[in-house]
Scaffold this motif. Structure first.
Motif, PDB file in Angstrom:
ATOM      1  N   ASP A   1      44.467  20.375  46.136  1.00  0.00           N
ATOM      2  CA  ASP A   1      45.697  20.318  45.350  1.00  0.00           C
ATOM      3  C   ASP A   1      46.916  20.714  46.176  1.00  0.00           C
ATOM      4  O   ASP A   1      47.894  21.229  45.640  1.00  0.00           O
ATOM      5  CB  ASP A   1      45.588  21.243  44.133  1.00  0.00           C
ATOM      6  CG  ASP A   1      44.425  20.848  43.245  1.00  0.00           C
ATOM      7  OD1 ASP A   1      44.528  19.819  42.577  1.00  0.00           O
ATOM      8  OD2 ASP A   1      43.396  21.556  43.276  1.00  0.00           O
ATOM      9  N   GLY A   2      46.840  20.470  47.473  1.00  0.00           N
ATOM     10  CA  GLY A   2      47.990  20.754  48.323  1.00  0.00           C
ATOM     11  C   GLY A   2      48.287  22.240  48.449  1.00  0.00           C
ATOM     12  O   GLY A   2      49.433  22.626  48.646  1.00  0.00           O
ATOM     13  N   GLY A   3      47.252  23.066  48.303  1.00  0.00           N
ATOM     14  CA  GLY A   3      47.465  24.500  48.481  1.00  0.00           C
ATOM     15  C   GLY A   3      48.186  25.171  47.326  1.00  0.00           C
ATOM     16  O   GLY A   3      48.596  26.324  47.426  1.00  0.00           O
ATOM     17  N   GLN A   4      48.327  24.442  46.201  1.00  0.00           N
ATOM     18  CA  GLN A   4      49.007  25.048  45.051  1.00  0.00           C
ATOM     19  C   GLN A   4      47.985  25.544  44.040  1.00  0.00           C
ATOM     20  O   GLN A   4      46.915  24.980  43.903  1.00  0.00           O
ATOM     21  CB  GLN A   4      49.831  24.002  44.300  1.00  0.00           C
ATOM     22  CG  GLN A   4      50.930  23.384  45.075  1.00  0.00           C
ATOM     23  CD  GLN A   4      51.548  22.250  44.266  1.00  0.00           C
ATOM     24  OE1 GLN A   4      51.045  21.882  43.213  1.00  0.00           O
ATOM     25  NE2 GLN A   4      52.630  21.719  44.782  1.00  0.00           N
ATOM     26  N   ILE A   5      48.381  26.549  43.295  1.00  0.00           N
ATOM     27  CA  ILE A   5      47.564  26.965  42.152  1.00  0.00           C
ATOM     28  C   ILE A   5      47.712  25.902  41.066  1.00  0.00           C
ATOM     29  O   ILE A   5      48.827  25.555  40.686  1.00  0.00           O
ATOM     30  CB  ILE A   5      48.039  28.320  41.630  1.00  0.00           C
ATOM     31  CG1 ILE A   5      47.863  29.390  42.714  1.00  0.00           C
ATOM     32  CG2 ILE A   5      47.294  28.711  40.378  1.00  0.00           C
ATOM     33  CD1 ILE A   5      48.276  30.768  42.280  1.00  0.00           C
ATOM     34  N   THR A   6      46.592  25.398  40.567  1.00  0.00           N
ATOM     35  CA  THR A   6      46.670  24.424  39.481  1.00  0.00           C
ATOM     36  C   THR A   6      46.786  25.156  38.145  1.00  0.00           C
ATOM     37  O   THR A   6      46.489  26.346  38.074  1.00  0.00           O
ATOM     38  CB  THR A   6      45.391  23.568  39.430  1.00  0.00           C
ATOM     39  OG1 THR A   6      44.301  24.475  39.242  1.00  0.00           O
ATOM     40  CG2 THR A   6      45.195  22.796  40.720  1.00  0.00           C
ATOM     41  N   PRO A   7      47.214  24.476  37.087  1.00  0.00           N
ATOM     42  CA  PRO A   7      47.266  25.154  35.782  1.00  0.00           C
ATOM     43  C   PRO A   7      45.903  25.712  35.373  1.00  0.00           C
ATOM     44  O   PRO A   7      45.818  26.815  34.832  1.00  0.00           O
ATOM     45  CB  PRO A   7      47.713  24.041  34.824  1.00  0.00           C
ATOM     46  CG  PRO A   7      48.413  23.052  35.677  1.00  0.00           C
ATOM     47  CD  PRO A   7      47.768  23.117  37.027  1.00  0.00           C
ATOM     48  N   GLU A   8      44.819  24.963  35.658  1.00  0.00           N
ATOM     49  CA  GLU A   8      43.479  25.473  35.308  1.00  0.00           C
ATOM     50  C   GLU A   8      43.185  26.736  36.100  1.00  0.00           C
ATOM     51  O   GLU A   8      42.637  27.699  35.574  1.00  0.00           O
ATOM     52  CB  GLU A   8      42.387  24.444  35.615  1.00  0.00           C
ATOM     53  CG  GLU A   8      42.453  23.153  34.834  1.00  0.00           C
ATOM     54  CD  GLU A   8      43.489  22.192  35.411  1.00  0.00           C
ATOM     55  OE1 GLU A   8      43.706  22.216  36.643  1.00  0.00           O
ATOM     56  OE2 GLU A   8      44.104  21.441  34.625  1.00  0.00           O
ATOM     57  N   ALA A   9      43.539  26.691  37.392  1.00  0.00           N
ATOM     58  CA  ALA A   9      43.262  27.862  38.224  1.00  0.00           C
ATOM     59  C   ALA A   9      44.080  29.055  37.746  1.00  0.00           C
ATOM     60  O   ALA A   9      43.608  30.191  37.753  1.00  0.00           O
ATOM     61  CB  ALA A   9      43.571  27.559  39.687  1.00  0.00           C
TER      62      ALA A   9
END
Ligand code: HEM
Ligand SMILES: [Cu+2]
Length: 585
Positions: A67-75
């Protein structure tokens, strides 16, 4: 008093030990480790709230590569769920009862060990399957993500969200294991305190720590079965096809409508019937320990010993009839809401008695300005702050507005971090010499205290403002809403403070680890304290005392006119009558 103990092998002595002190220290090490895990998860939450959708340095590429090193909403949802889970079930509850309860109960009541040493050992070892389940759950769809309160239907229907699959089942198993661990502990503590007190240790001569642990054990024993049963019901819903919490006709994620006639709200009732008492399980032991430490560090008797006990018991009793204050906005009948409101506000009375008595204890005392006193004073003042916000939320009309906002998050962090954790910091510094025979560095302790205290308030006080500004909790991107955009800079400030606070904990860990090996050696009673534990060698051997202690009075005889040139009088020393009494009038 006891036969010479045989020397068991290394494994029986340090790993599968039945000695309450070893088990207590095992709990302490494990929970401190988990504190770091929970803290790291919290920093993840704070990162997202400060710099949403930005590549996280170093860790981002490792954890969220796709995810491009981003925190996802699920994460993000997983992060706050697991942060709370780890902090509540693997840090605060087990460090209080498991670490300090285990270490202190037999020592403070003058017993050789717990009533059921093997059960005690099991209580520690049941933590590990729990830790295993919780940690393993990260491996399934990124981890459970229904919040620590696991409300249905999100937590019951595997198709509801990514984290609702096997991760949630593992979470429930983890909860069951910590539940067993706590229950084993409770049974042991109640039995030990009732049956194994030294001669002369009447109930009203017990230190407040023991009262705190005793009342907590009772609370636990009555509240926990409800949660365990509810957890099994939810597991049955997930695995056996029952529908306790699943309503019929619900369409989730375009799946076919669910079949069932269950009640999602029933979960909330059962959960809070346990979890409101549980917030006192997370507080009363710390209240007890702080009472003991404050009297010692103020060199004064505890102000209002019996009122302190009765207020604890009242808090515990009322704690069972207030659970509905977590559900004011669930559509309950206003009359029920008012009942819960009144009972909740009543809790402020015994809480205030305790607060005044702590201040009364310090008032005019010879305050010893050390790490222990500072952390205890923080405990009291942060408890006042958190308690006051509690009264706001207890008022239904106010809560309708601030429910599920950051105001709630401010409230419970003031109580759980601001008071309980500062109380634990104090307790670590205070009883460390008894555990390891050496002192922790007071200078490092104070540095740790001041940084943590300042950073704590910078992190958590603004949460009140966010909440009143309408910022909801548990949103991965609040700034999505234009009315919250202006809160971003404040959130960034809080995240900086949280990072400082997180790193300050390494000072504590360093001080702790270093002092075990290199701290200044100490004798039996480095604080000139009255409790029985200070009569045993530091560290106490297997079996604790060299002679059976006999108790003559309560533990708070500091600066008493009868104690001679010492300003303290251990519980084992006979208390001469006061001169005016011996005159016979
Ligand atoms: C004067 C005493 C207290 C009062 C009147 C009070 C009141 C409340 C109320 C009304 C709520 C629900 C707010 C909402 O969700 O809308 C709440 C939440 C909470 N309180 Fe307190 N409280 C008090 C003390 C405590 C203590 C001593 C603790 C912990 C040791 C505590 C821990 C919590 C937690 C963890 C929550 C949030 C749970 C969640 O939603 O995740 N409170 N409190
Ligand atoms: Cu509550």
């Amino acid at each position: 008093m006891h036969a010479v103990h045989h020397q068991p092998g290394w494994i029986r002595r340090y790993i599968f030990s039945t000695d309450h002190k070893v088990i207590g220290i095992q709990f302490l090490f494990t929970t401190l480790l988990m504190l770091m895990v929970g803290g790291a998860l919290a920093l993840g939450v704070r990162w997202q709230l400060a710099w949403p959708w930005e590549r996280m340095p170093i860790l981002g590429d490792m954890l969220f590569r796709t995810d491009g090193g981003q925190i996802t909403p699920e994460a993000y949802t997983m992060l706050f769920t697991m942060h709370a889970t780890v902090m509540i079930f693997l840090v605060v509850i087990p460090i209080l009862a498991g670490a300090f309860g285990n270490f202190l109960i037999p020592l403070q009541i003058g017993a050789e060990d717990m009533a059921f040493p093997t059960l005690n050992m099991l209580s520690y070892w049941f933590m590990w399957p729990a830790i295993g389940c919780f940690m393993l759950s990260f491996a399934y769809d990124g981890g459970p993500a229904a919040g620590w309160t696991i409300y249905p239907v999100l937590a019951v229907l595997p198709q509801a969200a990514p984290g609702s699959g096997f991760a949630q089942t593992l979470w429930l198993f983890g909860l069951t294991f910590v539940g067993f661990s706590s229950m084993f502990g409770s049974i042991n503590y109640m039995t030990t305190i009732i049956n194994m007190r030294a001669p002369g240790m009447t109930l009203f001569r017990m230190p407040m720590t023991i009262w705190g642990m005793f009342i907590t054990a009772i609370l636990q024993a009555f509240a926990l079965p409800v949660l365990t049963a509810a957890g099994f019901m939810m597991l049955a819903d997930r695995m056996l096809g029952t529908t306790f919490f699943i309503p019929g006709g619900l369409v989730v994620n375009n799946a076919p409508a669910t079949v069932g006639g269950g009640q999602p709200l029933m979960w909330q009732h059962l959960f809070w019937f346990y979890s409101h008492p549980a917030v006192y399980i997370m507080l009363l032991p710390a209240m007890g320990m702080v009472s003991d430490m404050l009297a010692c560090m103020s060199r004064k008797p505890l102000f209002g010993y019996k009122p302190m006990i009765f207020s604890m018991a009242t808090i515990a009793g009322l704690g069972f009839i207030v659970w509905g204050h977590h559900m004011f906005t669930s559509g309950m009948n206003p009359i029920v809401g008012m009942t819960f409101m009144v009972s909740t506000i009543l809790i402020a009375l015994p809480s205030a008695i305790k607060t005044f008595n702590w201040i009364g204890t310090m008032w005019g005392g010879k305050l010893q300005f050390n790490t222990v006193l500072l952390n205890c004073a923080a405990f009291v003042s942060m408890f006042i702050t958190g308690g006051l916000s509690g009264i706001f939320m207890a008022a239904v009309p106010v809560d309708v507005y601030i429910h599920d906002t950051y105001f709630i998050v401010a409230h419970f962090h003031y109580i759980l971090f601001g008071s309980t954790l500062f109380g634990i910091f104090a307790a670590i510094h205070f009883w460390f010499p008894k555990m390891f025979g050496r002192m922790m560095s007071d200078r490092l302790g104070q540095i740790h205290f001041f940084i943590t205290f300042a950073a704590f308030n910078c992190t958590f006080f603004p949460m009140h403002l966010l909440g009143i500004g309408g910022m909801p909790r548990r949103y991965a991107d609040p700034y999505h809403f234009p009315y919250l955009e202006h809160l971003l800079p404040l959130n960034q400030f809080m995240t900086y403070a949280a990072i400082v606070m997180g790193f300050a904990q390494f000072i504590l860990l360093f001080n702790f680890g270093w002092s075990i090996f290199f701290g200044k050696k100490c004798g039996r009673n480095p604080w000139n304290s009255n409790g029985l534990e200070w009569q045993a060698p530091s560290p106490p051997p297997h079996g604790n005392f060299d002679v059976q202690p006999v108790v003559y009075h309560g533990p708070y005889e500091y600066s008493s006119p009868v104690s001679g040139e010492n300003d303290f009088l251990p519980q084992t020393e006979y208390m001469p009558r006061r001169p005016d009494q011996s005159q016979g009038h």
